[in-house]
Each structure stands twice: as structure tokens, then as C-alpha cells.
Design a protein around this motif. Structure first.
Motif, PDB file in Angstrom:
ATOM      1  N   SER A   1      79.292  13.204  45.586  1.00  0.00           N
ATOM      2  CA  SER A   1      79.830  14.209  44.665  1.00  0.00           C
ATOM      3  C   SER A   1      81.092  13.724  43.957  1.00  0.00           C
ATOM      4  O   SER A   1      81.416  14.197  42.860  1.00  0.00           O
ATOM      5  N   HIS A   2      81.811  12.795  44.574  1.00  0.00           N
ATOM      6  CA  HIS A   2      83.033  12.268  43.981  1.00  0.00           C
ATOM      7  C   HIS A   2      82.765  11.106  43.027  1.00  0.00           C
ATOM      8  O   HIS A   2      83.692  10.625  42.365  1.00  0.00           O
ATOM      9  N   HIS A   3      81.522  10.648  42.979  1.00  0.00           N
ATOM     10  CA  HIS A   3      81.149   9.561  42.072  1.00  0.00           C
ATOM     11  C   HIS A   3      80.672  10.185  40.764  1.00  0.00           C
ATOM     12  O   HIS A   3      79.663  10.886  40.722  1.00  0.00           O
ATOM     13  N   LYS A   4      81.389   9.933  39.682  1.00  0.00           N
ATOM     14  CA  LYS A   4      81.150  10.627  38.417  1.00  0.00           C
ATOM     15  C   LYS A   4      79.705  10.484  37.926  1.00  0.00           C
ATOM     16  O   LYS A   4      79.056  11.473  37.556  1.00  0.00           O
ATOM     17  N   THR A   5      79.183   9.273  37.919  1.00  0.00           N
ATOM     18  CA  THR A   5      77.829   9.049  37.404  1.00  0.00           C
ATOM     19  C   THR A   5      76.782   9.663  38.317  1.00  0.00           C
ATOM     20  O   THR A   5      75.826  10.304  37.854  1.00  0.00           O
ATOM     21  N   ALA A   6      76.937   9.474  39.630  1.00  0.00           N
ATOM     22  CA  ALA A   6      75.976  10.049  40.586  1.00  0.00           C
ATOM     23  C   ALA A   6      75.968  11.567  40.482  1.00  0.00           C
ATOM     24  O   ALA A   6      74.897  12.203  40.508  1.00  0.00           O
ATOM     25  N   ARG A   7      77.149  12.142  40.371  1.00  0.00           N
ATOM     26  CA  ARG A   7      77.248  13.605  40.262  1.00  0.00           C
ATOM     27  C   ARG A   7      76.529  14.105  39.017  1.00  0.00           C
ATOM     28  O   ARG A   7      75.809  15.113  39.058  1.00  0.00           O
ATOM     29  N   ALA A   8      76.677  13.414  37.910  1.00  0.00           N
ATOM     30  CA  ALA A   8      76.020  13.821  36.663  1.00  0.00           C
ATOM     31  C   ALA A   8      74.504  13.702  36.765  1.00  0.00           C
ATOM     32  O   ALA A   8      73.765  14.561  36.267  1.00  0.00           O
ATOM     33  N   LEU A   9      74.039  12.640  37.425  1.00  0.00           N
ATOM     34  CA  LEU A   9      72.599  12.436  37.561  1.00  0.00           C
ATOM     35  C   LEU A   9      71.942  13.507  38.425  1.00  0.00           C
ATOM     36  O   LEU A   9      70.762  13.819  38.250  1.00  0.00           O
ATOM     37  N   LEU A  10      72.710  14.056  39.352  1.00  0.00           N
ATOM     38  CA  LEU A  10      72.165  15.060  40.270  1.00  0.00           C
ATOM     39  C   LEU A  10      72.512  16.481  39.818  1.00  0.00           C
ATOM     40  O   LEU A  10      72.754  17.366  40.638  1.00  0.00           O
ATOM     41  N   SER A  11      72.521  16.703  38.523  1.00  0.00           N
ATOM     42  CA  SER A  11      72.790  18.044  37.999  1.00  0.00           C
ATOM     43  C   SER A  11      71.825  18.342  36.859  1.00  0.00           C
ATOM     44  O   SER A  11      71.352  17.439  36.167  1.00  0.00           O
ATOM     45  N   GLY A  12      71.502  19.622  36.710  1.00  0.00           N
ATOM     46  CA  GLY A  12      70.659  20.049  35.602  1.00  0.00           C
ATOM     47  C   GLY A  12      69.183  19.764  35.769  1.00  0.00           C
ATOM     48  O   GLY A  12      68.423  19.814  34.805  1.00  0.00           O
ATOM     49  N   GLY A  13      68.759  19.460  37.005  1.00  0.00           N
ATOM     50  CA  GLY A  13      67.349  19.157  37.232  1.00  0.00           C
ATOM     51  C   GLY A  13      66.808  19.820  38.482  1.00  0.00           C
ATOM     52  O   GLY A  13      67.328  20.835  38.931  1.00  0.00           O
ATOM     53  N   LYS A  14      65.768  19.213  39.069  1.00  0.00           N
ATOM     54  CA  LYS A  14      65.116  19.759  40.264  1.00  0.00           C
ATOM     55  C   LYS A  14      65.057  18.709  41.364  1.00  0.00           C
ATOM     56  O   LYS A  14      64.800  17.535  41.096  1.00  0.00           O
ATOM     57  N   ALA A  15      65.263  19.155  42.590  1.00  0.00           N
ATOM     58  CA  ALA A  15      65.183  18.263  43.747  1.00  0.00           C
ATOM     59  C   ALA A  15      63.860  18.454  44.476  1.00  0.00           C
ATOM     60  O   ALA A  15      63.322  19.565  44.542  1.00  0.00           O
TER      61      ALA A  15
ATOM     62  N   CYS B   1      53.529  11.502  44.475  1.00  0.00           N
ATOM     63  CA  CYS B   1      54.917  11.046  44.592  1.00  0.00           C
ATOM     64  C   CYS B   1      55.809  12.278  44.735  1.00  0.00           C
ATOM     65  O   CYS B   1      55.428  13.385  44.343  1.00  0.00           O
ATOM     66  N   ARG B   2      56.970  12.069  45.312  1.00  0.00           N
ATOM     67  CA  ARG B   2      57.926  13.168  45.533  1.00  0.00           C
ATOM     68  C   ARG B   2      59.333  12.667  45.196  1.00  0.00           C
ATOM     69  O   ARG B   2      60.067  12.195  46.070  1.00  0.00           O
ATOM     70  N   PRO B   3      59.717  12.753  43.927  1.00  0.00           N
ATOM     71  CA  PRO B   3      61.048  12.279  43.523  1.00  0.00           C
ATOM     72  C   PRO B   3      62.160  13.047  44.243  1.00  0.00           C
ATOM     73  O   PRO B   3      62.041  14.254  44.475  1.00  0.00           O
ATOM     74  N   ASP B   4      63.215  12.331  44.573  1.00  0.00           N
ATOM     75  CA  ASP B   4      64.371  13.006  45.163  1.00  0.00           C
ATOM     76  C   ASP B   4      64.958  14.007  44.170  1.00  0.00           C
ATOM     77  O   ASP B   4      65.303  15.131  44.537  1.00  0.00           O
ATOM     78  N   TYR B   5      65.073  13.572  42.900  1.00  0.00           N
ATOM     79  CA  TYR B   5      65.658  14.453  41.896  1.00  0.00           C
ATOM     80  C   TYR B   5      65.117  14.081  40.519  1.00  0.00           C
ATOM     81  O   TYR B   5      65.062  12.907  40.155  1.00  0.00           O
ATOM     82  N   LEU B   6      64.700  15.096  39.779  1.00  0.00           N
ATOM     83  CA  LEU B   6      64.197  14.914  38.420  1.00  0.00           C
ATOM     84  C   LEU B   6      65.089  15.665  37.453  1.00  0.00           C
ATOM     85  O   LEU B   6      65.356  16.859  37.639  1.00  0.00           O
ATOM     86  N   ARG B   7      65.555  14.974  36.445  1.00  0.00           N
ATOM     87  CA  ARG B   7      66.300  15.625  35.375  1.00  0.00           C
ATOM     88  C   ARG B   7      65.886  14.967  34.064  1.00  0.00           C
ATOM     89  O   ARG B   7      65.188  13.950  34.064  1.00  0.00           O
ATOM     90  N   SER B   8      66.270  15.550  32.969  1.00  0.00           N
ATOM     91  CA  SER B   8      65.839  15.042  31.666  1.00  0.00           C
ATOM     92  C   SER B   8      66.151  13.551  31.519  1.00  0.00           C
ATOM     93  O   SER B   8      67.303  13.130  31.619  1.00  0.00           O
ATOM     94  N   GLY B   9      65.102  12.759  31.316  1.00  0.00           N
ATOM     95  CA  GLY B   9      65.256  11.337  31.083  1.00  0.00           C
ATOM     96  C   GLY B   9      65.270  10.468  32.326  1.00  0.00           C
ATOM     97  O   GLY B   9      65.087   9.254  32.232  1.00  0.00           O
ATOM     98  N   PHE B  10      65.507  11.057  33.503  1.00  0.00           N
ATOM     99  CA  PHE B  10      65.711  10.248  34.704  1.00  0.00           C
ATOM    100  C   PHE B  10      64.912  10.754  35.910  1.00  0.00           C
ATOM    101  O   PHE B  10      64.805  11.955  36.144  1.00  0.00           O
ATOM    102  N   CYS B  11      64.396   9.787  36.657  1.00  0.00           N
ATOM    103  CA  CYS B  11      63.876  10.031  37.992  1.00  0.00           C
ATOM    104  C   CYS B  11      64.877   9.384  38.939  1.00  0.00           C
ATOM    105  O   CYS B  11      65.090   8.163  38.881  1.00  0.00           O
ATOM    106  N   VAL B  12      65.523  10.178  39.776  1.00  0.00           N
ATOM    107  CA  VAL B  12      66.652   9.702  40.587  1.00  0.00           C
ATOM    108  C   VAL B  12      66.246   9.595  42.051  1.00  0.00           C
ATOM    109  O   VAL B  12      65.613  10.503  42.599  1.00  0.00           O
ATOM    110  N   ASP B  13      66.615   8.478  42.671  1.00  0.00           N
ATOM    111  CA  ASP B  13      66.284   8.254  44.080  1.00  0.00           C
ATOM    112  C   ASP B  13      67.552   7.938  44.860  1.00  0.00           C
ATOM    113  O   ASP B  13      68.333   7.063  44.469  1.00  0.00           O
ATOM    114  N   LEU B  14      67.755   8.663  45.943  1.00  0.00           N
ATOM    115  CA  LEU B  14      68.926   8.464  46.796  1.00  0.00           C
ATOM    116  C   LEU B  14      68.577   7.497  47.919  1.00  0.00           C
ATOM    117  O   LEU B  14      67.630   7.725  48.667  1.00  0.00           O
ATOM    118  N   LYS B  15      69.342   6.423  48.032  1.00  0.00           N
ATOM    119  CA  LYS B  15      69.121   5.434  49.080  1.00  0.00           C
ATOM    120  C   LYS B  15      70.392   5.261  49.903  1.00  0.00           C
ATOM    121  O   LYS B  15      71.461   4.990  49.354  1.00  0.00           O
TER     122      LYS B  15
END
Length: 266
Positions: free
Chosen positions: A113-127, A144-158
Motif C-alpha cells: 500500500s505504501h508503494h505508489k505504483t503497486a497501490r495504483a495498480l490495485l485500485s479501480g478494478g476487481k480481485a 485462469c484466476r487473475p489476482d487483480y483486473l483493472r483497465s489495461g492491466f492483469c496484475v499478479d501478486l508474487k
């Protein structure tokens, strides 16, 4: 070709082919068949830790609905055993998690949450949404089961021991993250419900200071992922049709050393 709302357990129980299935096939069809015939009945500590961290980072608002912290009770005594039994009754339906695992998940969630880019990627979408499609070439049902989907990005937490570029590149190769990146973006396109063009990894270290780094899968990574995913799926299809799931090569094979080892010795 659809999106389904389901629990993580329901998703993993579904028969469709996942990236993890491709990993098993890539090792050998025999490993895939064993995995299918012996579904994991118990959650290992590593798998539980991963699930707890993902829930805390991606869906903290519903964390308490699924997990509960284990109380500090000495179960070696009769009174302690009775107290813990009463706690288990109250916690029915929830997964009991050790305190240190809760602490770890909170620390990682705060770092992300304190990482600016990570925080932005994990907002405005669905987990944690589940997606299913049929592979045109083989007719196999895939998922497939994406960790987080938002406009333009499929986000995976590792979570990882080392999130530096050099170390994470090695992890991406060893754990075939490049296959996952292609598989997810390809699957989402087949479902036609997402505009995700980039697959992004949020890599967070599992030890203090819980450093975070963000990477995207480049064109080469996605191309290699496509090649291996296609090869694995074709092999699986052939095995299913033949009813034969072979293991490793039966002939005696030459054994050498990795090229990097040969360079060091020489």
C-alpha cells in the motif's frame, strides 16, 4: 467463454485446465495425471501463507469473513484444550491462522500500500475473478484466476525472497511466470470481457523491509510463454486422446552440466 464468481476452493476444484496443470504436463504427463487423480486434500503451510497474504492485500475488507487468528492458548492442559475447543466452535466456517502469519500478511499489505505504483495498480478494478474458455485447437476447457483486473492491466501478486531484477528474472524462469503471463492475457481475450494488454507482477519480499518492485512481461516473455503453453496443451490433448500419460524418457540419456557451470570450471 465467461466470468464466474466463485471461491478460491471452488475455482481450484473445477476440472478446466489451469496454468498449474500446464506446469505439471511440462514436467511429464504422468505428473499431470497423478495431480488430477490425487487432488490436494490439505493446505500446506506455504499455500496457506500465500492465500492469507493475497486475501490481506487484495481483499482486506472481507478478510475476517474467511480467516481468524489463533488465540494464545496452552493446549497441553485440560483447561487449555477445553478453551481451544470452545474457540473452534465459535470459529466454525473460518480458517484458523497462526498469529505470525497474520503479522506477516499485515506487514506485506502495508508495504504494498505504501508503494505508489503497486497501490495504483490495485485500485479501480476487481480481485480474484475466475474466467473460463474453450481452446479452439484442442477443444479443452481452460481457466485462469487473475489476482487483480483493472483497465489495461492483469496484475499478479508474487511474494519472493528477493524482488531485485536479477533475482526475479530467475524466479520468472524457474516458476514459468512467462507461461502464466501469456495464459492469462490469452484467456482474458478469449473471454472478451477485459481490455488487459499488459501482465504486471507486483513482487514483494517476505522478510523485512518487505521491499516491493513492479515488472511487466515484455514481448519476448509473452512470446516464449505462448510457445510453451501451446506445446504443453497440445501434448496434454494427445495424451488424453491416446489414454497414455508417459513419464520421463525410458532410454539412457547423456547427463552434462549447465552451461554456466562449465564456464565457471573452465
Amino acid at each position: 467463454m465467461e466470468e464466474k464468481r466463485m471461491t478460491n476452493a471452488e475455482y481450484h476444484a473445477h476440472h478446466a485446465i489451469s496454468k498449474s496443470d500446464l506446469d505439471a504436463v511440462h514436467r511429464s504427463p504422468m505428473h499431470y495425471l497423478y495431480r488430477r487423480e490425487h487432488p490436494q486434500q490439505q493446505t500446506t503451510p506455504a499455500l496457506l501463507t500465500g492465500s492469507v497474504i493475497h486475501k490481506m492485500v487484495l481483499e482486506p475488507e472481507t478478510f475476517a469473513e474467511e480467516y481468524i487468528e489463533a488465540p494464545a492458548i496452552d493446549r497441553r492442559t485440560k483447561a487449555g484444550k477445553e478453551e481451544y475447543a470452545a474457540f473452534e466452535q465459535e470459529a466454525a466456517g473460518k480458517i484458523i491462522v497462526p498469529k505470525d502469519m497474520i503479522t506477516l500478511s499485515v506487514n506485506i499489505a502495508e508495504a504494498v500500500s505504501h508503494h505508489k505504483t503497486a497501490r495504483a495498480l490495485l485500485s479501480g478494478g476487481k480481485a480474484e475473478t475466475s474466467h473460463f474458455w474453450t481452446d479452439i485447437r484442442t477443444g479443452l476447457e481452460c481457466k485462469c484466476r487473475p489476482d487483480y483486473l483493472r483497465s489495461g492491466f492483469c496484475v499478479d501478486l508474487k511474494t519472493t525472497q528477493n524482488a531485485s531484477p536479477e533475482a526475479f528474472e530467475k524466479a520468472a524462469y524457474n516458476y514459468r511466470y512467462y507461461v502464466q503471463a501469456h495464459w492469462y492475457l490469452h484467456g482474458l481475450k478469449q473471454c472478451d470481457i477485459s481490455d488487459a494488454e499488459d501482465f504486471v507482477f507486483i513482487a514483494v519480499e517476505k522478510e523485512p523491509p518487505y521491499a516491493v518492485a513492479v515488472y511487466f512481461a515484455d514481448d519476448l516473455m509473452l512470446s516464449l510463454g505462448e510457445m510453451e503453453a501451446r506445446s504443453d496443451l497440445d501434448l496434454l490433448s494427445a495424451c488424453i486422446h491416446a489414454g497414455l500419460y508417459h513419464g520421463y524418457e525410458e532410454n539412457i540419456q547423456p547427463l552434462s552440466l549447465p552451461k554456466w557451470a562449465a564456464r565457471e570450471i573452465m
